[in-house]
Design a protein around this motif. Structure first.
Motif, PDB file in Angstrom:
ATOM      1  N   THR A 135      47.741  43.321  41.293  1.00 29.86           N
ATOM      2  CA  THR A 135      47.127  42.428  40.363  1.00 29.86           C
ATOM      3  C   THR A 135      47.700  42.630  38.755  1.00 29.86           C
ATOM      4  OG1 THR A 135      44.918  41.707  39.379  1.00 29.86           O
ATOM      5  CG2 THR A 135      45.269  43.996  39.912  1.00 29.86           C
ATOM      6  N   THR A 137      45.668  41.419  36.510  1.00 29.61           N
ATOM      7  CA  THR A 137      44.411  41.462  35.945  1.00 29.61           C
ATOM      8  C   THR A 137      43.730  42.559  35.466  1.00 29.61           C
ATOM      9  OG1 THR A 137      43.992  39.254  37.103  1.00 29.61           O
ATOM     10  CG2 THR A 137      42.337  39.915  35.792  1.00 29.61           C
ATOM     11  N   GLY A 166      44.784  40.356  43.608  1.00 31.73           N
ATOM     12  CA  GLY A 166      45.998  39.629  43.682  1.00 31.73           C
ATOM     13  C   GLY A 166      45.721  38.608  44.900  1.00 31.73           C
TER      14      GLY A 166
HETATM   15  C1  LIG Z   1      38.391  43.641  38.838  1.00 34.83           C
HETATM   16  C2  LIG Z   1      39.110  44.061  40.024  1.00 34.83           C
HETATM   17  N1  LIG Z   1      39.030  45.236  40.664  1.00 34.83           N
HETATM   18  C3  LIG Z   1      40.056  45.183  41.528  1.00 34.83           C
HETATM   19  S1  LIG Z   1      41.369  44.103  41.367  1.00 34.83           S
HETATM   20  C4  LIG Z   1      40.469  43.171  40.256  1.00 34.83           C
HETATM   21  C5  LIG Z   1      40.919  42.088  39.674  1.00 34.83           C
HETATM   22  C6  LIG Z   1      41.446  41.154  40.402  1.00 34.83           C
HETATM   23  O1  LIG Z   1      41.916  40.002  39.753  1.00 34.83           O
HETATM   24  P1  LIG Z   1      43.034  39.087  40.363  1.00 34.83           P
HETATM   25  O2  LIG Z   1      42.320  38.003  41.317  1.00 34.83           O
HETATM   26  O3  LIG Z   1      43.415  38.255  39.237  1.00 34.83           O
HETATM   27  O4  LIG Z   1      43.976  39.764  40.977  1.00 34.83           O
END
Ligand SMILES: Cc1ncsc1CCOP(=O)(O)O
Ligand SMILES: Cc1ncc(COP(=O)(O)OP(=O)(O)O)c(N)n1
Ligand SMILES: [Mg+2]
Length: 208
Positions: A135, A137, A166
């Protein structure tokens, strides 16, 4: 307790984002099938979290969708959200259950069968399991567990498993085949050129 939705949209409140616009677009496509988890930056004040959660909850209510609050369970209670989500740096699951009471929806993060079982025994009503894939994010996460890691957790618990990390519409079939009940996304909707279309694609993939 109403049944849990299969698509969880987690708000992206990083600078330059418009989380309310994204939530509005996603709700227009997924309607009552959506769960919106209000997640703010750690640096956000409780007042900022409260204000966003109140607005998101109002939008969710108008579509019959559910609203959860990440980490800050006092904010969940203050706005009247359906529940909250906790991970390793938050209240322990048993304490979170005491805060939310017996009927609140309580999600807990897990990535392995052992900790997943402990979270359920302590009162989690669903598990957020991942990161399933890389990910962009969230930083500082361990290696992705992939669909096989999801399967290992699914086999160990009897609550819905929500795959996170992801996740894209194209990756949903493998996660569902691994036993995931649903998925949680940030980027797949928030970073999409058309968040409503991206939401519709995720719902379609989840209902196949
Ligand atoms: C808060 C969180 N915890 C594990 S992955 C994540 C973020 C996931 O974001 P995305 O959907 O953009 O990969
Ligand atoms: C559905 C879902 N799964 C996992 C998480 C991650 O929670 P946590 O490990 O506490 O990390 P933060 O989101 O608080 O940074 C989640 N929020 N939702
Ligand atoms: Mg957390």
């Amino acid at each position: 307790m109403p049944s849990l939705g299969r698509l969880h949209l987690i708000t992206d409140t990083r600078p330059g984002r418009d989380p309310l616009a994204v939530v509005r677009a996603a709700l227009s496509a997924a309607r009552a099938e959506l769960v919106v988890q209000v997640r703010v930056e750690d640096s956000a004040t409780d007042r900022e979290a409260y204000d966003l959660a109140r607005r998101v909850l109002a939008l969710c209510t108008s579509y019959g969708a559910s609203c959860l609050v990440n980490d800050r369970l006092h904010v969940a209670l203050a706005v009247g959200a359906a529940g909250g989500h906790v991970g390793a740096d938050d209240l322990p699951v048993a304490a979170a259950r005491r805060v939310l009471g017996p009927t609140g929806v309580l999600g807990a993060t897990a990535r392995a069968p052992g900790t997943a079982g402990e979270a359920v025994a302590a009162g989690a009503s669903y598990l957020g399991v991942g990161p399933c894939h890389t990910t962009s994010t969230k930083t500082g996460l361990p290696d992705p567990i992939g669909p096989a890691g999801v399967r290992a957790v699914v086999d160990a618990v009897d609550v819905p498993v929500i795959a996170i990390g992801g996740v894209t519409a194209a990756r949903v079939p493998a996660l569902r085949a691994a036993g995931a009940y649903g998925v949680a996304v940030v980027g797949a909707v928030s970073a999409a050129a058309d968040p409503a279309l991206a939401t519709a694609a995720l719902i379609e993939a989840l209902t196949c």
